[in-house]
Design an enzyme around this catalytic site. Structure first.
Site, PDB file in Angstrom:
ATOM      1  N   SER A 161       0.811  -1.215   0.000  1.00 49.80           N
ATOM      2  CA  SER A 161       0.000   0.000   0.000  1.00 49.80           C
ATOM      3  C   SER A 161       0.851   1.275   0.000  1.00 49.80           C
ATOM      4  O   SER A 161       0.330   2.360  -0.240  1.00 49.80           O
ATOM      5  CB  SER A 161      -0.961   0.000   1.192  1.00 49.80           C
ATOM      6  OG  SER A 161      -0.279  -0.346   2.370  1.00 49.80           O
ATOM      7  N   ASP A 413      -4.291   5.473  11.740  1.00 51.12           N
ATOM      8  CA  ASP A 413      -3.320   5.040  10.740  1.00 51.12           C
ATOM      9  C   ASP A 413      -2.081   5.936  10.873  1.00 51.12           C
ATOM     10  O   ASP A 413      -2.086   7.088  10.440  1.00 51.12           O
ATOM     11  CB  ASP A 413      -3.920   5.157   9.332  1.00 51.12           C
ATOM     12  CG  ASP A 413      -2.953   4.702   8.249  1.00 51.12           C
ATOM     13  OD1 ASP A 413      -1.767   4.461   8.570  1.00 51.12           O
ATOM     14  OD2 ASP A 413      -3.371   4.588   7.081  1.00 51.12           O
ATOM     15  N   HIS A 416       0.515   4.898   6.816  1.00 56.34           N
ATOM     16  CA  HIS A 416       0.411   5.558   5.507  1.00 56.34           C
ATOM     17  C   HIS A 416       0.538   7.068   5.679  1.00 56.34           C
ATOM     18  O   HIS A 416       0.671   7.566   6.783  1.00 56.34           O
ATOM     19  CB  HIS A 416      -0.939   5.206   4.865  1.00 56.34           C
ATOM     20  CG  HIS A 416      -1.095   3.736   4.640  1.00 56.34           C
ATOM     21  ND1 HIS A 416      -1.799   2.915   5.487  1.00 56.34           N
ATOM     22  CD2 HIS A 416      -0.594   2.950   3.687  1.00 56.34           C
ATOM     23  CE1 HIS A 416      -1.736   1.670   5.052  1.00 56.34           C
ATOM     24  NE2 HIS A 416      -1.006   1.659   3.957  1.00 56.34           N
TER      25      HIS A 416
END
Ligand SMILES: *[C@@H]1O[C@H](CO)[C@@H](O)[C@H](O)[C@H]1NC(C)=O
Ligand SMILES: *[C@@H]1O[C@H](CO)[C@@H](O)[C@H](O)[C@H]1NC(C)=O
Ligand SMILES: *[C@@H]1O[C@H](CO)[C@@H](O)[C@H](O)[C@H]1NC(C)=O
Length: 447
Positions: A161, A413, A416
């Site tokens: 990702s 998160d 990311h």
């Protein structure tokens, strides 16, 4: 929800094991996090701000070139002279009034969970920094320059990702000059996508391949660990190798997962966190190294040296996460400013993984020399990114997380990156390196 219970169980397992397995000290939080956000089965992709992808119109938008002042040229010449001695990772984040290269709410390709502003993030200072290497300057990304270099070329981002995070950044930057068309899409959660910029016949692809080598991702229905075949690459991307001119490999976080490693189709080399299975615990560092070696060797072996097109391969180095607190409590990555240059050192697992990656790139570089037109290079973003604890979505992975006050459980998160955000700088460095190569080959051609 079942996966939360599983997650807590796994955390307890890990707490028990971490005394025995030192790398878990670093891996604990990210590992917990993956259960939810890296594994597609668990992926709570929310569709709220998923605007229809990509513009469908065939007309390209303005191709305006900014007025050409003399200072960039000068700057370039200075760079060209000093570039051999310039380490772009040696630098600091400095305030930047100009702000982001694109407007995240109009870009249309950003995964909702990384579209922080759309999800209600209000502290926006993180958008106003640029990376300043001490011994050279890093130019603001100039999409026209990029298109000039990449006309008629095919760029592939291959990995997990993070590869996706970076490709979406690049798409948004480029979209400000020319509109891409989505020409291919396959797999759940947009794992495989391809765009074309018709004005420049530039193709951009993203391939889901979180190990680069062949592997079977763990699933709810199958075994609870990944199976990696370290001796062979994932053909999903490898079959297309001949089509690529520029490749960015971007992996790392999936290697922290529980896994069984195969060196042959049947031969188990060992495992990483596989209680209950009769395999030797070997950690994941050696597996990562082996996987990179297999990947680069395959690229070198398969590329036809008679191919007149260049093939430039980058390995984006490990992107550190920043969990200061518990991943499911408010304030998991609460910083709103970059670290000062000397405030934090690159150490522990981040440094370890980057070290392996840099060594394998060096190894591969020397082997690639035999193959004309093939170039292998690191895109060394680890330290630069480590200094950006403020750039993660944190709670804004979900839309308006504090709409009803601060709840007991707030998912975060801290892995990311928000877009726009620090990943845009990775692309600036990518362009800077390619510019440098272009200047070098112009000089070699005597231009
Ligand atoms: C981004 O675009 C939206 C919609 O056009 C606009 O409301 C917003 O002000 C823009 N933001 C910036 C920073 O330009
Ligand atoms: C477009 O680019 C591809 C490489 O990505 C190339 O094979 C093809 O010939 C190009 N088309 C034109 C019309 O130049
Ligand atoms: C575990 O592996 C060892 C060595 O391969 C073997 O001797 C032993 O019998 C195995 N134990 C089980 C329970 O399978």
């Amino acid at each position: 929800m079942g996966f939360i219970t599983n997650l807590l169980k796994e955390q307890r397992h890990i707490l028990l094991t971490r005394k025995l397995l030192p790398w878990f000290i670093y891996a604990l939080l990210p590992l917990a996090f993956f259960r939810l956000y890296f594994h597609p089965i668990h992926l709570p992709e929310n569709s709220i701000h998923q605007s229809p992808q990509i513009v469908v119109s065939s007309s390209s938008s303005s191709l305006s070139t900014p007025p050409f002042s003399s200072s960039p040229v000068l700057e370039e010449e200075v760079n060209a002279i000093t570039e051999t001695s310039c380490d772009y990772t040696d630098g600091k984040w400095v305030p930047d009034k100009l702000g982001p290269l694109y407007n995240g709410s109009t870009c249309g390709t950003i995964k909702a969970a990384q579209n922080c502003i759309a999800h209600g993030r209000t502290d926006l200072d993180y958008l106003y920094w640029r990376w300043k290497p001490h011994k050279c300057s890093l130019s603001r990304f100039d999409p026209n320059k990029f298109f000039h270099l990449m006309t008629n070329k095919h760029i592939a981002f291959i990995g997990d990702s993070m590869a996706r995070n970076q490709v979406e950044s690049l798409l948004c930057i480029l979209s400000s000059v020319s509109k891409p068309h989505l020409v291919y899409r396959d797999g759940e959660d947009n794992k495989f996508r391809r765009w074309n910029f018709p004005s420049y016949n530039l193709t951009l692809s993203v391939y889901w391949s979180p190990f680069l080598v062949d592997g079977i991702e763990k699933s709810n229905t199958g075994p609870n660990h990944n199976k990696l075949f370290l001796h062979r690459v994932n053909e999903k991307w490898a079959v297309d190798l001949d089509d690529f001119h520029l490749v960015v490999f971007s992996i790392g976080h999936w290697y922290l997962h529980p896994a069984v490693y195969y060196e042959g189709d049947e031969l188990v080399m060992g495992c990483h966190y596989c209680p209950g299975l009769n395999h030797t615990e070997i950690g994941f560092y050696d597996a990562l190294r082996k996987a990179l070696r297999t990947t680069f060797q395959t690229v070198i072996d398969r590329r036809n040296p008679a191919n007149s097109d260049e093939l430039n391969i980058f390995l984006a180095t490990f992107s550190p996460s920043h969990f200061d607190g518990e991943w499911d409590k408010a304030g998991a990555c609460p910083k709103t400013k970059p670290y000062e240059e000397n405030e934090k050192k690159l150490e522990g697992m981040d440094a370890e993984i980057r070290g392996i990656e840099m060594e394998e790139v060096e190894e591969a570089k020397s082997r690639a020399k035999q193959n004309g037109g093939l170039r292998i290079e690191a895109l060394d973003v680890t330290k630069i990114s480590m200094l950006r604890p403020d750039g993660h979505p944190g709670p804004y992975m979900n839309p308006f997380p504090f709409a009803n006050g601060v709840g007991d459980r707030i998912q975060n998160d801290c892995v990311h990156w928000c877009l726009p955000g620090p990943v845009d700088t990775w692309n600036e460095i990518l362009l800077e390196i390619m510019n440098k190569w272009e200047r070098q080959s112009s000089r070699n051609r005597g231009l």
